[in-house]
Design a protein around this motif. Structure first.
Motif, PDB file in Angstrom:
ATOM      1  N   UNK A 147       0.764  -1.433  -0.076  1.00  0.00           N
ATOM      2  CA  UNK A 147      -0.097  -0.015  -0.117  1.00  0.00           C
ATOM      3  C   UNK A 147       0.788   1.318   0.070  1.00  0.00           C
ATOM      4  N   UNK A 148       2.082   1.005  -0.055  1.00  0.00           N
ATOM      5  CA  UNK A 148       2.872   2.227  -0.252  1.00  0.00           C
ATOM      6  C   UNK A 148       2.828   3.069  -1.845  1.00  0.00           C
ATOM      7  N   UNK A 149       2.936   4.243  -1.597  1.00  0.00           N
ATOM      8  CA  UNK A 149       3.007   5.130  -2.652  1.00  0.00           C
ATOM      9  C   UNK A 149       4.079   5.697  -2.871  1.00  0.00           C
ATOM     10  N   UNK A 150       4.698   5.167  -4.155  1.00  0.00           N
ATOM     11  CA  UNK A 150       6.308   5.320  -4.173  1.00  0.00           C
ATOM     12  C   UNK A 150       6.413   6.057  -5.741  1.00  0.00           C
ATOM     13  N   UNK A 151       7.711   6.858  -5.826  1.00  0.00           N
ATOM     14  CA  UNK A 151       8.202   7.164  -7.091  1.00  0.00           C
ATOM     15  C   UNK A 151       9.264   6.310  -7.482  1.00  0.00           C
TER      16      UNK A 151
END
Length: 202
Positions: free
Chosen positions: A16-20
């Motif tokens: 569920x992490x939002x990463x670039x």
């Protein structure tokens, strides 16, 4: 309910992490994400005779390093040498070799392309997240290539000379571990990481 990433430059990981992925931070790195993703990603661009994951490949590389008497610091990289693919995907070797090596057939650790730069940046985040040694030991690269020889024979049906110790190690792992499904591989990958990290001291 998870919130959909608002930027096209972002992606959501298994946990569920939002990463670039092109600007990854060590705090973005999760062994759960790595184990899950690599267990679902197929080697050889999906062209193997059966589903054969990057995570299973990594388990064999780590086991081969253990058989060869390498320390935990090297075995951890054996398990995690392809961890960047959890965030960047698996690039098939014919394309990667041309991009990485600038048209030559030789092996080089030096980044020669933007793709190589990004992969090294992601691996640097993996290093920082888990306190690993740097650079990646050469023994890991050698074991990676040796396991590839077994894979070419077993997964692609290509006639090659497989190093004897690789065949022994792969047979031993397959006989002692349940790797039938991707989720079995994910579980074993996570277990091996925890086992190696338990007494690890860089």
């Amino acid at each position: 309910m998870r919130i959909r990433p608002t930027s096209r430059r972002s992606m959501m990981t298994y946990t569920g992490r939002t990463i670039d992925p092109l600007h990854l931070k060590d705090t973005d790195v999760s062994i759960e994400d790595i184990a899950h993703s690599l267990s679902c990603i197929c080697r050889f661009g999906g062209h193997s005779e059966e589903h054969y994951s990057v995570a299973e490949h990594s388990l064999y590389v780590e086991a081969l390093l253990d058989y060869r008497g390498e320390p935990d610091s090297t075995k951890l990289w054996g398990l995690l040498h392809d961890a960047s693919e959890a965030y960047l995907g698996d690039v098939p070797r014919p394309y990667k070799s041309r991009v990485y090596f600038d048209g030559s057939d030789g092996f080089s650790l030096a980044p020669l392309s933007p793709i190589a730069d990004v992969e090294l940046q992601v691996l640097g985040c993996v290093r920082d997240a888990f306190g690993l040694v740097w650079p990646i030991p050469l023994e890991v690269h050698r074991a990676d290539v040796d396991v590839l020889e077994w894979e070419l024979a077993a997964q692609m049906g290509i006639e090659v000379d497989v190093p004897t110790d690789v065949s022994l190690v792969v047979a031993a792992v397959r006989a002692s571990k349940n790797l039938e499904h991707w989720y079995d591989v994910e579980k074993e990958f996570t277990f091996r990481f925890g086992d190696l990290m338990e007494d690890y001291s860089p």
